[in-house]
Design a protein around this motif. Structure first.
Motif: not given
Length: 297
Positions: A226, A228, A231-232, A235
């Motif tokens: 995914s 998301h 990206k998580k 980060s």
């Protein structure tokens, strides 16, 4: 037939009185923000139970280090620029050199330890709490501090054995290796060799550990299905990656070289960035995009 120099004169940043006062204001403001920012991170982690994790434990070590790193430079630099404290004794010069290089080496080790911590968190998320426990994190932090100070001990000792017959003017606002080598009237080859070897061991070795950790981190992130999730995951290490890039870029320019650079003025600029700007940026880099810190704040 010669006399040994017992104190040096630091030039700082030559210029008009107005320009030097402007620099003093900038240095004082950045120093104040650095101390407040890094002390705030330490206090925030200490007060917030949800931040009692290895990542923030290492961040507290880094913030504590940055406070002392910039304190070893800025107050004296302000006195030099104001003309109230331009002289520095030989013993204090060696002490400042040892203090700054030791803290710089400790930062290299801490950044590599933090990269290894992010590697475990991203590549082994289910086993992370058992792999990076409180005992291991404490040992890694303690090893970084001990390794940083012990690695510079021989270099500082060799530098203290150099002979200085004059001139006694250092074109800098602090005592560094290149300035001492430029002024020494004795054979500087042992110090230059020791500087190069220590740089390879400390800077390059820690940089390799960091790079290898991020190679595995990026590879693991790319395998996440995914957007998301990717990206998580990214980060959680983007702030550390930014700090690593800034720190190693300037540090390698200053120390990883076979002999002293001729351009001491350029060294002065890079040292300003390394000892004044970077400690100021770190707390902002780690907090601006960090949701956990924002929530705790």
């Amino acid at each position: 037939n010669g006399t040994s120099v017992e104190e040096f004169i630091l030039l700082g940043f030559p210029g008009t009185w107005q320009s030097r006062v402007s620099l003093v204001v900038v240095f004082a403001l950045m120093y104040t923000l650095t101390v407040i920012g890094n002390a705030s991170i330490i206090a925030l982690v200490w007060r917030s139970s949800n931040l009692h994790t290895p990542m923030y434990f290492f961040l507290c070590n880094l913030s504590f280090l940055e406070i002392w790193y910039t304190t070893g430079v800025v107050p004296k630099a302000i006195g030099v620029m104001l003309g109230t404290s331009q002289t520095i004794s030989f013993s204090v010069c060696i002490l400042q050199l040892f203090f700054l290089l030791s803290l710089g080496s400790t930062e290299c080790f801490l950044l590599s330890v933090m990269a290894y911590d992010r590697y475990l968190a991203i590549c082994y998320p289910l086993r992370y709490s058992s792999l990076m426990n409180s005992v291991l994190s404490l040992r890694l932090a303690l090893s970084s501090w001990l390794g940083g100070f012990l690695s510079i001990s021989l270099l500082a000792f060799l530098t203290s054995r150099l002979t200085f017959c004059g001139p006694d003017v250092i074109n800098h606002f602090l005592c560094d290796i290149d300035s001492c080598l430029a002024l020494s009237c004795s054979d500087t080859w042992p110090v230059e060799l020791a500087t190069f070897l220590v740089s390879i061991i400390v800077v390059v070795a820690s940089c390799v550990v960091t790079l290898v950790s991020y190679m595995y981190i990026i590879s693991s992130i790319l395998r996440i299905q995914s957007v998301h999730g990717r990206k998580k995951a990214f980060s959680t290490c983007s702030a550390h990656l930014s700090v690593v890039t800034i720190w190693y870029g300037s540090t390698m320019f200053l120390y990883v070289k076979p002999s002293a650079q001729n351009s001491l003025d350029l060294n002065k600029i890079v040292n300003t960035f390394n000892t004044v700007v970077t400690p100021l940026l770190n707390p902002f880099i780690y907090t601006l995009r960090n949701k956990e810190v924002k929530l705790a704040l």
